[in-house]
Write a protein that holds these residues in place. Structure first.
Motif, PDB file in Angstrom:
ATOM      1  N   GLY A  37       0.777  -1.234   0.000  1.00  0.00           N
ATOM      2  CA  GLY A  37       0.000   0.000   0.000  1.00  0.00           C
ATOM      3  C   GLY A  37       0.807   1.283   0.000  1.00  0.00           C
ATOM      4  O   GLY A  37       0.222   2.367  -0.078  1.00  0.00           O
ATOM      5  N   PHE A  38       2.147   1.191   0.047  1.00  0.00           N
ATOM      6  CA  PHE A  38       2.957   2.403   0.183  1.00  0.00           C
ATOM      7  C   PHE A  38       3.815   2.685  -1.046  1.00  0.00           C
ATOM      8  O   PHE A  38       4.337   1.767  -1.687  1.00  0.00           O
ATOM      9  N   THR A  39       3.926   3.961  -1.374  1.00  0.00           N
ATOM     10  CA  THR A  39       4.881   4.444  -2.367  1.00  0.00           C
ATOM     11  C   THR A  39       5.678   5.574  -1.740  1.00  0.00           C
ATOM     12  O   THR A  39       5.263   6.165  -0.732  1.00  0.00           O
ATOM     13  N   SER A  40       6.797   5.894  -2.328  1.00  0.00           N
ATOM     14  CA  SER A  40       7.595   7.015  -1.824  1.00  0.00           C
ATOM     15  C   SER A  40       8.448   7.572  -2.948  1.00  0.00           C
ATOM     16  O   SER A  40       8.570   6.966  -4.023  1.00  0.00           O
ATOM     17  N   GLY A  41       9.034   8.732  -2.702  1.00  0.00           N
ATOM     18  CA  GLY A  41       9.887   9.356  -3.694  1.00  0.00           C
ATOM     19  C   GLY A  41      10.550  10.596  -3.132  1.00  0.00           C
ATOM     20  O   GLY A  41      10.262  11.013  -2.004  1.00  0.00           O
ATOM     21  N   GLY A  42      11.428  11.173  -3.901  1.00  0.00           N
ATOM     22  CA  GLY A  42      12.111  12.379  -3.461  1.00  0.00           C
ATOM     23  C   GLY A  42      12.745  13.094  -4.631  1.00  0.00           C
ATOM     24  O   GLY A  42      12.888  12.534  -5.723  1.00  0.00           O
ATOM     25  N   LEU A  43      13.111  14.352  -4.383  1.00  0.00           N
ATOM     26  CA  LEU A  43      13.737  15.162  -5.431  1.00  0.00           C
ATOM     27  C   LEU A  43      14.506  16.320  -4.790  1.00  0.00           C
ATOM     28  O   LEU A  43      14.407  16.563  -3.590  1.00  0.00           O
ATOM     29  N   ARG A  52      21.754  17.590  -3.788  1.00  0.00           N
ATOM     30  CA  ARG A  52      21.194  16.392  -3.164  1.00  0.00           C
ATOM     31  C   ARG A  52      19.690  16.569  -2.938  1.00  0.00           C
ATOM     32  O   ARG A  52      19.202  17.683  -2.745  1.00  0.00           O
ATOM     33  N   ASN A  53      18.951  15.467  -2.952  1.00  0.00           N
ATOM     34  CA  ASN A  53      17.509  15.527  -2.687  1.00  0.00           C
ATOM     35  C   ASN A  53      17.233  16.229  -1.365  1.00  0.00           C
ATOM     36  O   ASN A  53      17.958  16.052  -0.385  1.00  0.00           O
ATOM     37  N   ASP A  54      16.175  17.023  -1.334  1.00  0.00           N
ATOM     38  CA  ASP A  54      15.822  17.736  -0.106  1.00  0.00           C
ATOM     39  C   ASP A  54      14.314  17.781   0.143  1.00  0.00           C
ATOM     40  O   ASP A  54      13.849  18.469   1.047  1.00  0.00           O
ATOM     41  N   LEU A  55      13.548  17.037  -0.638  1.00  0.00           N
ATOM     42  CA  LEU A  55      12.105  16.966  -0.434  1.00  0.00           C
ATOM     43  C   LEU A  55      11.638  15.559  -0.774  1.00  0.00           C
ATOM     44  O   LEU A  55      11.999  15.019  -1.825  1.00  0.00           O
ATOM     45  N   GLY A  56      10.856  14.961   0.123  1.00  0.00           N
ATOM     46  CA  GLY A  56      10.400  13.598  -0.115  1.00  0.00           C
ATOM     47  C   GLY A  56       9.018  13.365   0.468  1.00  0.00           C
ATOM     48  O   GLY A  56       8.502  14.182   1.241  1.00  0.00           O
ATOM     49  N   ALA A  57       8.423  12.244   0.096  1.00  0.00           N
ATOM     50  CA  ALA A  57       7.092  11.906   0.599  1.00  0.00           C
ATOM     51  C   ALA A  57       6.918  10.404   0.660  1.00  0.00           C
ATOM     52  O   ALA A  57       7.499   9.657  -0.134  1.00  0.00           O
ATOM     53  N   ILE A  58       6.127   9.971   1.637  1.00  0.00           N
ATOM     54  CA  ILE A  58       5.617   8.599   1.711  1.00  0.00           C
ATOM     55  C   ILE A  58       4.105   8.710   1.596  1.00  0.00           C
ATOM     56  O   ILE A  58       3.489   9.528   2.278  1.00  0.00           O
ATOM     57  N   VAL A  59       3.509   7.889   0.733  1.00  0.00           N
ATOM     58  CA  VAL A  59       2.068   7.958   0.495  1.00  0.00           C
ATOM     59  C   VAL A  59       1.466   6.568   0.642  1.00  0.00           C
ATOM     60  O   VAL A  59       2.032   5.577   0.164  1.00  0.00           O
ATOM     61  N   CYS A  60       0.324   6.496   1.315  1.00  0.00           N
ATOM     62  CA  CYS A  60      -0.413   5.236   1.446  1.00  0.00           C
ATOM     63  C   CYS A  60      -1.671   5.303   0.581  1.00  0.00           C
ATOM     64  O   CYS A  60      -2.364   6.322   0.566  1.00  0.00           O
ATOM     65  N   LYS A 159       7.336  11.438  -9.052  1.00  0.00           N
ATOM     66  CA  LYS A 159       8.512  10.769  -8.512  1.00  0.00           C
ATOM     67  C   LYS A 159       8.151   9.588  -7.619  1.00  0.00           C
ATOM     68  O   LYS A 159       9.022   8.798  -7.241  1.00  0.00           O
ATOM     69  N   LEU A 160       6.876   9.458  -7.258  1.00  0.00           N
ATOM     70  CA  LEU A 160       6.464   8.392  -6.354  1.00  0.00           C
ATOM     71  C   LEU A 160       6.539   7.036  -7.046  1.00  0.00           C
ATOM     72  O   LEU A 160       6.164   6.892  -8.199  1.00  0.00           O
ATOM     73  N   SER A 161       7.041   6.054  -6.296  1.00  0.00           N
ATOM     74  CA  SER A 161       7.208   4.727  -6.859  1.00  0.00           C
ATOM     75  C   SER A 161       7.080   3.686  -5.755  1.00  0.00           C
ATOM     76  O   SER A 161       7.401   3.952  -4.602  1.00  0.00           O
ATOM     77  N   GLY A 162       6.612   2.511  -6.144  1.00  0.00           N
ATOM     78  CA  GLY A 162       6.569   1.397  -5.213  1.00  0.00           C
ATOM     79  C   GLY A 162       7.772   0.500  -5.343  1.00  0.00           C
ATOM     80  O   GLY A 162       7.846  -0.554  -4.707  1.00  0.00           O
ATOM     81  N   ALA A 164      12.294   0.035  -5.742  1.00  0.00           N
ATOM     82  CA  ALA A 164      13.494   0.392  -4.978  1.00  0.00           C
ATOM     83  C   ALA A 164      13.908   1.835  -5.216  1.00  0.00           C
ATOM     84  O   ALA A 164      14.422   2.500  -4.316  1.00  0.00           O
ATOM     85  N   GLY A 165      13.672   2.334  -6.426  1.00  0.00           N
ATOM     86  CA  GLY A 165      14.065   3.710  -6.724  1.00  0.00           C
ATOM     87  C   GLY A 165      13.340   4.728  -5.877  1.00  0.00           C
ATOM     88  O   GLY A 165      13.928   5.708  -5.413  1.00  0.00           O
ATOM     89  N   GLY A 166      12.043   4.509  -5.642  1.00  0.00           N
ATOM     90  CA  GLY A 166      11.270   5.433  -4.829  1.00  0.00           C
ATOM     91  C   GLY A 166      11.757   5.476  -3.400  1.00  0.00           C
ATOM     92  O   GLY A 166      11.842   6.546  -2.786  1.00  0.00           O
ATOM     93  N   ALA A 167      12.093   4.317  -2.847  1.00  0.00           N
ATOM     94  CA  ALA A 167      12.611   4.259  -1.481  1.00  0.00           C
ATOM     95  C   ALA A 167      13.956   4.940  -1.381  1.00  0.00           C
ATOM     96  O   ALA A 167      14.240   5.683  -0.435  1.00  0.00           O
ATOM     97  N   GLU A 168      14.817   4.709  -2.358  1.00  0.00           N
ATOM     98  CA  GLU A 168      16.151   5.320  -2.355  1.00  0.00           C
ATOM     99  C   GLU A 168      16.053   6.834  -2.436  1.00  0.00           C
ATOM    100  O   GLU A 168      16.742   7.547  -1.684  1.00  0.00           O
ATOM    101  N   GLU A 169      15.201   7.350  -3.309  1.00  0.00           N
ATOM    102  CA  GLU A 169      15.074   8.801  -3.460  1.00  0.00           C
ATOM    103  C   GLU A 169      14.518   9.434  -2.183  1.00  0.00           C
ATOM    104  O   GLU A 169      14.924  10.534  -1.799  1.00  0.00           O
ATOM    105  N   PHE A 170      13.588   8.743  -1.514  1.00  0.00           N
ATOM    106  CA  PHE A 170      13.067   9.271  -0.259  1.00  0.00           C
ATOM    107  C   PHE A 170      14.152   9.297   0.807  1.00  0.00           C
ATOM    108  O   PHE A 170      14.327  10.304   1.511  1.00  0.00           O
ATOM    109  N   CYS A 171      14.868   8.193   0.950  1.00  0.00           N
ATOM    110  CA  CYS A 171      15.915   8.129   1.977  1.00  0.00           C
ATOM    111  C   CYS A 171      16.964   9.217   1.770  1.00  0.00           C
ATOM    112  O   CYS A 171      17.453   9.825   2.736  1.00  0.00           O
TER     113      CYS A 171
END
Length: 426
Positions: A37-43, A52-60, A159-162, A164-171
């Motif tokens: 149920g979760f996606t995430s991303g960052g930019l 470096r990325n400075d904004l991210g989100a986790i979405v359910c 940018k949201l993805s379910g 590995a890329g979405g998790a990496e960008e969020f982190c």
């Protein structure tokens, strides 16, 4: 991948044999979006001076049962007020996070900016404002560049993805002085269903939490009510994030948020559920893994220090002693210099402010006994030097006063800590 990253992964991937005995399995390569149920991303939107990325989100994708714990610092950043308001009904759909600016001690304008950040995220993610939590980390006392925030939030949905890329960008989006990302993921069987628990965190300096970590995010697809999730979150926090220290400073922005999608379709978890203990053990393991990773990644750190205190009059006394020892600048400096100076340790034990019998304390460095019944023990200095030059240093203190025990984690104090913090704002 740098050596620091490899070292972190080796140290905090978990003991699979032990975890299986406790009812959960470590998921290699798992991330904050492994639970259903979760996606995430960052930019990068321009809040940081680097690219470096400075904004991210986790979405359910569904309303998630949610809970949070916050810093006890009197000066609390604006995002904490907004998040508390969003969590009043016990559910969330999204968390929006920025790094590079804490939006703390910024007055009415800072509060207005945090609310605008929430509104913009809700608009672009297609959810209600009260279903969005806001978190910020970075420099205190500077207003957010809201033009950057607005453009960044507008670009987040794509940018949201379910994956590995979405998790990496969020982190990457939540890091400040961190050298490595912090992630952990486990799975547990509940009612015959596979339930996943995951977490991501940031933290490297200004670490001495009294509730949580710098910023931490937990996701699970378990079915659980917000009240039970909050109870578990607080209990896990007390023995993990509340037991780490890097420099003795508690941030204005500390926040740990947990979201449960319920999409694993298990019977609803609570303390009476037969699989509760396994779920709680897995949840606590994720918290501990993240907490230890933060301590290991302390600004300028070369060593992880683990302090185990046994035989205290009660657990609370053991916890006070463990955190005093691991937080001692003299102990931290001795570990940095590979100096087996147990006098620093016993002095910290004695000033922790809890009952201790001064004539029966044992201290060991790894397997090397240096003190027995509060009397010096002859030990091999060269062997001790070699041990203290290792990646992780275990200090064991046995008080022989009762059954209380606790473990705390921290890091050594190096020249680089001063260098990093002397120029943090500039």
């Amino acid at each position: 991948m740098g050596s620091a990253t490899l070292r972190c992964i080796r140290k905090f991937s978990g003991n699979n044999n032990m975890s299986e005995k406790q009812g959960y399995t470590v998921v290699d390569g798992g991330s904050i979006i492994t639970p259903k149920g979760f996606t995430s991303g960052g930019l990068h939107c321009g809040l940081k001076k680097t690219d470096r990325n400075d904004l991210g989100a986790i979405v359910c994708e569904v309303p998630a049962a949610a809970a949070a714990v916050y810093t006890t610092n009197v000066f609390q950043a604006a995002p904490l007020k907004v998040t508390r308001e969003s969590l009043a009904n016990g559910t969330l759909r999204a968390v929006i996070v920025n790094s590079g600016n804490a939006n703390a001690c910024t007055g009415e304008q800072g509060e207005a900016d945090a609310y605008e950040m929430r509104a913009a995220a809700a608009n672009h993610l297609g959810v209600a404002e009260n279903d969005v939590a806001v978190a910020s980390t970075g420099v205190i006392g500077e207003l957010l560049k809201m033009d950057c925030v607005r453009s960044g939030v507008a670009g987040l949905p794509e940018k949201l993805s379910g994956g590995a890329g979405g998790a990496e960008e969020f982190c990457q989006a939540i890091l400040t002085t961190d050298l490595v990302k912090k992630e952990s993921c486990v799975q547990v069987q509940v009612d015959g269903k596979t339930v996943t628990i995951a977490g991501a965190a940031k933290g490297s300096g200004m670490i001495h939490p009294n509730m949580a970590t710098m910023l931490g995010f937990m996701t699970t697809d378990a079915a659980i009510d917000a009240e039970d999730l909050h109870s578990l979150l607080r209990a896990a926090t007390n023995v993990t994030f509340n037991m780490i220290t890097v420099d003795g400073d508690t941030s204005t922005n500390d926040m740990l948020v947990a979201m449960a999608s319920g999409l694993a379709e298990n019977g609803k978890l609570n303390r009476l559920h037969p699989d509760w203990d396994a779920f709680a053990a897995g949840f606590t393991f994720v918290c501990e893994t993240l907490a230890k990773a933060i301590a290991r990644d302390g600004e300028g750190a070369n060593h992880l220090i683990e302090v185990q205190v046994n035989g205290a009059v009660h657990d609370e006394a053991a916890a006070a002693i463990a955190k005093t020892v691991v937080g001692s600048s003299l102990v931290k400096s001795a570990v940095f210099g590979a100096d087996a100076n147990w006098g620093r340790i016993i002095a910290a034990v004695g000033r922790a402010g809890v009952p201790v019998s001064p004539d029966r304390v044992d201290i060991s460095l790894g397997s090397i006994a240096v003190l027995k019944q509060s009397s010096p023990v002859a030990f091999d200095e060269e062997l001790a030097l070699a041990y203290l030059q290792g990646d992780t240093v275990l200090i064991t203190v046995d008080l022989h006063d009762g059954d209380g025990k606790a473990t705390a984690w921290g890091c050594d104090l190096t020249y680089d800590y001063v260098r990093i913090n002397a120029a943090y704002r500039t």
